[in-house]
Write a protein that holds these residues in place. Structure first.
Motif, PDB file in Angstrom:
ATOM      1  N   GLY A  66      31.531 -18.036 -20.551  1.00 27.17           N
ATOM      2  CA  GLY A  66      31.284 -17.455 -19.238  1.00 27.17           C
ATOM      3  C   GLY A  66      30.189 -16.408 -19.258  1.00 27.17           C
ATOM      4  O   GLY A  66      29.952 -15.726 -18.262  1.00 27.17           O
ATOM      5  N   VAL A  67      29.514 -16.271 -20.387  1.00 24.17           N
ATOM      6  CA  VAL A  67      28.415 -15.315 -20.513  1.00 24.17           C
ATOM      7  C   VAL A  67      27.108 -16.055 -20.246  1.00 24.17           C
ATOM      8  O   VAL A  67      26.858 -17.112 -20.837  1.00 24.17           O
ATOM      9  CB  VAL A  67      28.389 -14.672 -21.921  1.00 24.17           C
ATOM     10  N   GLU A  68      26.306 -15.514 -19.361  1.00 31.08           N
ATOM     11  CA  GLU A  68      25.000 -16.109 -19.101  1.00 31.08           C
ATOM     12  C   GLU A  68      24.120 -15.877 -20.319  1.00 31.08           C
ATOM     13  O   GLU A  68      23.950 -14.736 -20.772  1.00 31.08           O
ATOM     14  CB  GLU A  68      24.372 -15.473 -17.859  1.00 31.08           C
ATOM     15  N   ILE A  69      23.580 -16.950 -20.869  1.00 27.87           N
ATOM     16  CA  ILE A  69      22.677 -16.857 -22.021  1.00 27.87           C
ATOM     17  C   ILE A  69      21.355 -17.471 -21.599  1.00 27.87           C
ATOM     18  O   ILE A  69      21.302 -18.632 -21.186  1.00 27.87           O
ATOM     19  CB  ILE A  69      23.236 -17.598 -23.250  1.00 27.87           C
ATOM     20  N   VAL A  70      20.286 -16.684 -21.677  1.00 25.54           N
ATOM     21  CA  VAL A  70      18.960 -17.161 -21.271  1.00 25.54           C
ATOM     22  C   VAL A  70      17.941 -16.890 -22.374  1.00 25.54           C
ATOM     23  O   VAL A  70      18.050 -15.901 -23.092  1.00 25.54           O
ATOM     24  CB  VAL A  70      18.487 -16.512 -19.953  1.00 25.54           C
ATOM     25  N   ALA A  71      16.992 -17.783 -22.497  1.00 26.95           N
ATOM     26  CA  ALA A  71      15.885 -17.601 -23.434  1.00 26.95           C
ATOM     27  C   ALA A  71      14.733 -16.938 -22.692  1.00 26.95           C
ATOM     28  O   ALA A  71      14.433 -17.302 -21.554  1.00 26.95           O
ATOM     29  CB  ALA A  71      15.453 -18.933 -24.012  1.00 26.95           C
ATOM     30  N   HIS A  72      14.120 -15.960 -23.335  1.00 24.02           N
ATOM     31  CA  HIS A  72      13.040 -15.195 -22.699  1.00 24.02           C
ATOM     32  C   HIS A  72      11.919 -14.960 -23.722  1.00 24.02           C
ATOM     33  O   HIS A  72      12.073 -14.149 -24.631  1.00 24.02           O
ATOM     34  CB  HIS A  72      13.592 -13.851 -22.204  1.00 24.02           C
ATOM     35  N   PRO A  73      10.797 -15.671 -23.588  1.00 20.78           N
ATOM     36  CA  PRO A  73       9.676 -15.427 -24.496  1.00 20.78           C
ATOM     37  C   PRO A  73       9.104 -14.025 -24.282  1.00 20.78           C
ATOM     38  O   PRO A  73       9.062 -13.536 -23.153  1.00 20.78           O
ATOM     39  CB  PRO A  73       8.642 -16.482 -24.092  1.00 20.78           C
ATOM     40  N   PHE A  74       8.681 -13.396 -25.381  1.00 22.56           N
ATOM     41  CA  PHE A  74       8.051 -12.081 -25.234  1.00 22.56           C
ATOM     42  C   PHE A  74       7.035 -11.850 -26.339  1.00 22.56           C
ATOM     43  O   PHE A  74       7.148 -12.383 -27.437  1.00 22.56           O
ATOM     44  CB  PHE A  74       9.089 -10.946 -25.205  1.00 22.56           C
ATOM     45  N   GLU A  75       6.025 -11.033 -25.996  1.00 27.98           N
ATOM     46  CA  GLU A  75       4.965 -10.723 -26.951  1.00 27.98           C
ATOM     47  C   GLU A  75       4.686  -9.221 -26.979  1.00 27.98           C
ATOM     48  O   GLU A  75       3.842  -8.748 -27.729  1.00 27.98           O
ATOM     49  CB  GLU A  75       3.692 -11.499 -26.580  1.00 27.98           C
ATOM     50  N   ASN A  76       5.407  -8.468 -26.177  1.00 29.75           N
ATOM     51  CA  ASN A  76       5.196  -7.024 -26.130  1.00 29.75           C
ATOM     52  C   ASN A  76       6.145  -6.326 -27.109  1.00 29.75           C
ATOM     53  O   ASN A  76       6.856  -6.980 -27.878  1.00 29.75           O
ATOM     54  CB  ASN A  76       5.370  -6.511 -24.696  1.00 29.75           C
ATOM     55  N   LEU A  77       6.147  -5.016 -27.078  1.00 29.07           N
ATOM     56  CA  LEU A  77       7.072  -4.257 -27.918  1.00 29.07           C
ATOM     57  C   LEU A  77       8.507  -4.645 -27.588  1.00 29.07           C
ATOM     58  O   LEU A  77       8.848  -4.846 -26.418  1.00 29.07           O
ATOM     59  CB  LEU A  77       6.909  -2.751 -27.682  1.00 29.07           C
ATOM     60  N   LEU A  78       9.344  -4.708 -28.601  1.00 25.25           N
ATOM     61  CA  LEU A  78      10.747  -5.065 -28.409  1.00 25.25           C
ATOM     62  C   LEU A  78      11.425  -4.138 -27.405  1.00 25.25           C
ATOM     63  O   LEU A  78      12.139  -4.591 -26.511  1.00 25.25           O
ATOM     64  CB  LEU A  78      11.489  -5.021 -29.752  1.00 25.25           C
ATOM     65  N   ILE A  79      11.172  -2.871 -27.505  1.00 28.94           N
ATOM     66  CA  ILE A  79      11.812  -1.899 -26.616  1.00 28.94           C
ATOM     67  C   ILE A  79      11.347  -2.111 -25.170  1.00 28.94           C
ATOM     68  O   ILE A  79      12.120  -1.952 -24.222  1.00 28.94           O
ATOM     69  CB  ILE A  79      11.575  -0.447 -27.105  1.00 28.94           C
ATOM     70  N   ASP A  80      10.098  -2.528 -24.983  1.00 26.47           N
ATOM     71  CA  ASP A  80       9.595  -2.828 -23.640  1.00 26.47           C
ATOM     72  C   ASP A  80      10.214  -4.117 -23.113  1.00 26.47           C
ATOM     73  O   ASP A  80      10.525  -4.225 -21.928  1.00 26.47           O
ATOM     74  CB  ASP A  80       8.066  -2.923 -23.630  1.00 26.47           C
ATOM     75  N   CYS A  81      10.395  -5.093 -23.987  1.00 28.12           N
ATOM     76  CA  CYS A  81      11.056  -6.337 -23.582  1.00 28.12           C
ATOM     77  C   CYS A  81      12.487  -6.030 -23.128  1.00 28.12           C
ATOM     78  O   CYS A  81      12.938  -6.542 -22.103  1.00 28.12           O
ATOM     79  CB  CYS A  81      11.069  -7.337 -24.728  1.00 28.12           C
ATOM     80  N   ALA A  82      13.180  -5.181 -23.882  1.00 32.40           N
ATOM     81  CA  ALA A  82      14.551  -4.804 -23.516  1.00 32.40           C
ATOM     82  C   ALA A  82      14.571  -4.176 -22.123  1.00 32.40           C
ATOM     83  O   ALA A  82      15.420  -4.504 -21.285  1.00 32.40           O
ATOM     84  CB  ALA A  82      15.141  -3.849 -24.553  1.00 32.40           C
ATOM     85  N   LYS A  83      13.638  -3.308 -21.876  1.00 27.97           N
ATOM     86  CA  LYS A  83      13.529  -2.664 -20.557  1.00 27.97           C
ATOM     87  C   LYS A  83      13.220  -3.696 -19.473  1.00 27.97           C
ATOM     88  O   LYS A  83      13.827  -3.687 -18.402  1.00 27.97           O
ATOM     89  CB  LYS A  83      12.438  -1.588 -20.611  1.00 27.97           C
ATOM     90  N   ASP A  84      12.299  -4.627 -19.777  1.00 20.96           N
ATOM     91  CA  ASP A  84      11.907  -5.662 -18.817  1.00 20.96           C
ATOM     92  C   ASP A  84      13.089  -6.528 -18.379  1.00 20.96           C
ATOM     93  O   ASP A  84      13.161  -6.942 -17.226  1.00 20.96           O
ATOM     94  CB  ASP A  84      10.828  -6.584 -19.400  1.00 20.96           C
ATOM     95  N   VAL A  85      13.996  -6.836 -19.308  1.00 18.54           N
ATOM     96  CA  VAL A  85      15.120  -7.731 -18.995  1.00 18.54           C
ATOM     97  C   VAL A  85      16.376  -6.964 -18.602  1.00 18.54           C
ATOM     98  O   VAL A  85      17.419  -7.555 -18.351  1.00 18.54           O
ATOM     99  CB  VAL A  85      15.418  -8.717 -20.154  1.00 18.54           C
ATOM    100  N   GLY A  86      16.277  -5.623 -18.555  1.00 16.53           N
ATOM    101  CA  GLY A  86      17.418  -4.803 -18.144  1.00 16.53           C
ATOM    102  C   GLY A  86      18.491  -4.657 -19.210  1.00 16.53           C
ATOM    103  O   GLY A  86      19.654  -4.394 -18.888  1.00 16.53           O
ATOM    104  N   ALA A  87      18.111  -4.808 -20.474  1.00 16.15           N
ATOM    105  CA  ALA A  87      19.087  -4.710 -21.564  1.00 16.15           C
ATOM    106  C   ALA A  87      19.376  -3.254 -21.905  1.00 16.15           C
ATOM    107  O   ALA A  87      18.464  -2.455 -22.054  1.00 16.15           O
ATOM    108  CB  ALA A  87      18.578  -5.447 -22.793  1.00 16.15           C
ATOM    109  N   GLY A  88      20.645  -2.953 -22.041  1.00 14.62           N
ATOM    110  CA  GLY A  88      21.062  -1.629 -22.490  1.00 14.62           C
ATOM    111  C   GLY A  88      21.328  -1.601 -23.983  1.00 14.62           C
ATOM    112  O   GLY A  88      21.521  -0.554 -24.574  1.00 14.62           O
ATOM    113  N   VAL A  89      21.328  -2.803 -24.582  1.00 12.71           N
ATOM    114  CA  VAL A  89      21.613  -2.911 -26.007  1.00 12.71           C
ATOM    115  C   VAL A  89      20.758  -4.014 -26.635  1.00 12.71           C
ATOM    116  O   VAL A  89      20.556  -5.060 -26.023  1.00 12.71           O
ATOM    117  CB  VAL A  89      23.123  -3.162 -26.262  1.00 12.71           C
ATOM    118  N   ILE A  90      20.250  -3.718 -27.807  1.00 10.87           N
ATOM    119  CA  ILE A  90      19.538  -4.704 -28.619  1.00 10.87           C
ATOM    120  C   ILE A  90      20.501  -5.122 -29.712  1.00 10.87           C
ATOM    121  O   ILE A  90      21.104  -4.278 -30.385  1.00 10.87           O
ATOM    122  CB  ILE A  90      18.249  -4.110 -29.225  1.00 10.87           C
ATOM    123  N   ILE A  91      20.651  -6.410 -29.888  1.00  9.97           N
ATOM    124  CA  ILE A  91      21.561  -6.946 -30.895  1.00  9.97           C
ATOM    125  C   ILE A  91      20.733  -7.479 -32.049  1.00  9.97           C
ATOM    126  O   ILE A  91      19.799  -8.256 -31.850  1.00  9.97           O
ATOM    127  CB  ILE A  91      22.454  -8.042 -30.291  1.00  9.97           C
TER     128      ILE A  91
END
Length: 164
Positions: A66-91
């Protein structure tokens, strides 16, 4: 909604990756698999194939948990990608002490860039700790059996990519 980001190159996605993804679904409501566009690593699979493999391999798990799992290509800084996708946690997945040393340094840098985003480490299960995409590709290239390390669909894609 708790959003997590699990980044990697996923070239190809392995059973070790899938173990971390499965366990991460217990921590978040939405899991974004950040597929890195890392030209320095010279991936075997083009970005589109790596994204498609992630989507295919995660579809049943998403439905099951029941967890939405999506693939998201990225080429920027990891921390910026996290911000872009609204992530509060990096796993991040850990296999060995060598992984920890690198990850420890990365967490320090990411916290300096944005201390609102936490990093969570998940240890790979013992049976998956030796699996690395780089080694899986080498085994396949040299004619070895990669069935213990990837799903049948990924094995097929890998062998096709290597023209075997």
């Amino acid at each position: 909604m708790r959003v997590g980001l699990y980044p990697g190159t996923f070239d190809p996605v392995t059973l070790g990756h899938m173990d971390i993804i499965r366990r991460a679904t217990a921590l978040v409501d939405r899991l974004v698999i950040g597929v890195a566009i890392n030209r320095d690593k010279g991936p075997l699979f083009p970005l589109e194939d790596r994204v498609a493999m992630i989507e295919t391999e995660c579809a049943a798990l998403s439905e099951q948990t029941g967890v939405e799992i999506v693939a998201h290509p990225f080429e920027n800084l990891l921390i910026d990608c996290a911000k872009d996708v609204g992530a509060g946690v990096i796993i991040r997945g850990l296999r060995a002490v060598a992984d920890f040393e690198y990850e420890f340094q990365m967490v320090g840098m990411n916290r300096a860039l944005n201390d609102d985003i936490e990093t969570v480490f998940l240890m790979a299960e013992a049976k998956h700790q030796a699996i690395a995409s780089k080694l899986v590709k080498e085994i396949a290239r040299l004619g070895g059996d990669v069935s213990k390390f990837v799903t049948p669909a990924v094995k097929e894609a890998l062998l096709a990519r290597l023209d075997r």
